[in-house]
Design a protein around this motif. Sequence first.
Motif, PDB file in Angstrom:
ATOM      1  N   ARG A 124       0.839  -1.214   0.000  1.00 35.48           N
ATOM      2  CA  ARG A 124       0.000   0.000   0.000  1.00 35.48           C
ATOM      3  C   ARG A 124       0.872   1.261   0.000  1.00 35.48           C
ATOM      4  N   ALA A 125       1.387   1.600  -1.193  1.00 32.52           N
ATOM      5  CA  ALA A 125       2.332   2.712  -1.323  1.00 32.52           C
ATOM      6  C   ALA A 125       1.707   4.064  -1.024  1.00 32.52           C
ATOM      7  N   ASN A 126       0.385   4.136  -0.974  1.00 34.78           N
ATOM      8  CA  ASN A 126      -0.259   5.406  -0.634  1.00 34.78           C
ATOM      9  C   ASN A 126      -0.043   5.783   0.829  1.00 34.78           C
ATOM     10  N   PHE A 127       0.591   4.896   1.591  1.00 35.29           N
ATOM     11  CA  PHE A 127       0.941   5.206   2.977  1.00 35.29           C
ATOM     12  C   PHE A 127       2.420   5.582   3.100  1.00 35.29           C
ATOM     13  N   ASP A 128       3.052   5.985   1.985  1.00 36.65           N
ATOM     14  CA  ASP A 128       4.419   6.492   1.990  1.00 36.65           C
ATOM     15  C   ASP A 128       4.416   8.016   2.013  1.00 36.65           C
ATOM     16  N   MET A 129       5.417   8.597   2.665  1.00 37.18           N
ATOM     17  CA  MET A 129       5.599  10.051   2.642  1.00 37.18           C
ATOM     18  C   MET A 129       6.067  10.487   1.249  1.00 37.18           C
ATOM     19  N   SER A 130       5.577  11.633   0.801  1.00 39.74           N
ATOM     20  CA  SER A 130       5.987  12.168  -0.497  1.00 39.74           C
ATOM     21  C   SER A 130       7.253  13.004  -0.354  1.00 39.74           C
ATOM     22  N   ARG A 131       7.942  13.215  -1.467  1.00 35.19           N
ATOM     23  CA  ARG A 131       9.145  14.044  -1.452  1.00 35.19           C
ATOM     24  C   ARG A 131       8.796  15.493  -1.106  1.00 35.19           C
ATOM     25  N   GLU A 132       7.627  15.955  -1.547  1.00 32.27           N
ATOM     26  CA  GLU A 132       7.200  17.322  -1.254  1.00 32.27           C
ATOM     27  C   GLU A 132       7.040  17.533   0.249  1.00 32.27           C
ATOM     28  N   HIS A 133       6.399  16.568   0.908  1.00 36.37           N
ATOM     29  CA  HIS A 133       6.239  16.680   2.358  1.00 36.37           C
ATOM     30  C   HIS A 133       7.587  16.573   3.062  1.00 36.37           C
ATOM     31  N   ALA A 134       8.486  15.745   2.532  1.00 38.97           N
ATOM     32  CA  ALA A 134       9.820  15.610   3.118  1.00 38.97           C
ATOM     33  C   ALA A 134      10.578  16.927   3.043  1.00 38.97           C
ATOM     34  N   ASP A 135      10.504  17.621   1.889  1.00 42.37           N
ATOM     35  CA  ASP A 135      11.187  18.909   1.736  1.00 42.37           C
ATOM     36  C   ASP A 135      10.654  19.935   2.733  1.00 42.37           C
ATOM     37  N   ARG A 136       9.343  19.953   2.871  1.00 42.71           N
ATOM     38  CA  ARG A 136       8.724  20.907   3.790  1.00 42.71           C
ATOM     39  C   ARG A 136       9.106  20.580   5.241  1.00 42.71           C
ATOM     40  N   ALA A 137       9.165  19.303   5.568  1.00 42.61           N
ATOM     41  CA  ALA A 137       9.557  18.899   6.920  1.00 42.61           C
ATOM     42  C   ALA A 137      11.013  19.274   7.200  1.00 42.61           C
ATOM     43  N   LEU A 138      11.874  19.146   6.217  1.00 40.94           N
ATOM     44  CA  LEU A 138      13.272  19.551   6.390  1.00 40.94           C
ATOM     45  C   LEU A 138      13.380  21.056   6.619  1.00 40.94           C
ATOM     46  N   GLU A 139      12.544  21.823   5.931  1.00 41.35           N
ATOM     47  CA  GLU A 139      12.519  23.264   6.149  1.00 41.35           C
ATOM     48  C   GLU A 139      12.179  23.568   7.607  1.00 41.35           C
ATOM     49  N   PHE A 140      11.168  22.875   8.144  1.00 40.02           N
ATOM     50  CA  PHE A 140      10.800  23.037   9.551  1.00 40.02           C
ATOM     51  C   PHE A 140      11.949  22.613  10.466  1.00 40.02           C
ATOM     52  N   THR A 141      12.588  21.507  10.136  1.00 39.58           N
ATOM     53  CA  THR A 141      13.653  20.956  10.977  1.00 39.58           C
ATOM     54  C   THR A 141      14.754  21.976  11.211  1.00 39.58           C
TER      55      THR A 141
END
Length: 480
Positions: A124-141
């Motif tokens: 069920r790959a729809n339960f994987d994080m997207s690259r877009e969300h990863a980039d935004r999370a890194l910005e927050f980090t």
Amino acid sequence: MFRDRSEYKPAPDYKLAPFRFGRLEGDRYIATNDVGEYVVLSREDLVAFAGRKLSPEHPTYKALKSKHFLFDDRSRVALDLLALKYRTRAEHLAWFTGLHIFVVTLRCDHSCQYCQVSRQAEGRANFDMSREHADRALEFTFRSPSPTIKVEFQGGESLLNFELIRYIVERASELNKEHEKDLQFVIATNLSRLSDDILSFCREHRIILSTSLDGPADLHNAQRPVRGGNSHQTTVEAIRRARRALGPDSVSALMTTTQASLGRVEEIIDEYVRQDFHSIFLRNLSPYGFAVRQRESRKYSVEDWVEFYKRGLAHILKLNGQGYPLREEFTSILLQKMFSPRGSRYVDLQSPAGIGIGAIVYNYDGAVYASDEGRMLAEMGDHSFRLGHLARDSYETIMTSETLLSHLSDTMPEGAPMCSDCPFLPYCGADPVFHRATLGDAVGHKAFSAFCKKQMAVLRHVIGLLENNAQARATLLGWV
């Protein structure tokens, strides 16, 4: 007739610093102050001390004075030292969020009955994080003021989305050339998908692996089943491969206590020794995810786990006495809070709670949670600890949200009923997600709190060992 002047002694003249006290056993009491110092004293001495009638020549007076429970004309500096210690223990609050958890997938290849994260099927790959969300999370980090940033990858089985892990690590390393943080990476994984390519990448970026080992083969396989395979064998072989490739301290392991574990604590510990681990966390089951749906979290009581813990700690101390160094991590955290100048930064025992300001979670779907347990609670339908969404909310909006601020306000034990007068307050912190899950609100009724029962029982036991067993004390203090 007048008595000789030598027979007259001036009354003790000292002032009390803030302290709390409670009974241990018999007529023995413990007194603690706001910086975690403690003194064990008799009821008679406690009454004399509180009434300011304790003689300066009494050994207890000297112990109380040295630990800043009182100050007199000869020790005015004590108040300044007490304030300095308090500031030192609280300075981590200014550092803000150091742990950033990326849930890169909920997919998993294991079928653990006690799973707390509501895993999803492998395909069920729809339960994987997207690259877009990863980039935004890194910005927050990298908006966090903390000088140390730990990025932890979780799942599901995080290695099922290793390509995203690779991307995040490389991107974070690039961003850190500008921010110059002490940047660390941890992958939480069952190790079933550990390849030579992954090991090579981990070696290049100094990534630590965290896995699960529930005990001997039969117990581990029963609790952590995997389709068509022996999960215990896969795990221990992967641990050895990782150590050869990354170094002896590159892999840590956690166990989870189930009903089947209760009578086997010595065997579980011996398995950790067999696999050459030098630390073990005797972790109780948490009330989230499948652990609740399968009723695993209700199959034993706090008292059952405390007995398990006491037997386990006794076995660990015995092994240390025989020459094998082994540390129990939960005990070590409490000892740090008791004896280390800076206490412990363990998120679940912070005051105020470590939610948001100690750790933050970026979920696979872009939702941001105040803690890992908060996102587990959300998978059960309770979104009380959801702070916002990476696609819609700014860093400022999330970190100043009413959700976070209200929960932080609720998790100051100094103002909570039954906590404010408890002698163990400096060592407990708060666990608002646990209380929300078990008692319906973030504060909870402490008289019915399993968290409080566990903390008080463990602390009484550890303090008893420190006070009454010289060999155990030497070993325990070595863990600080």
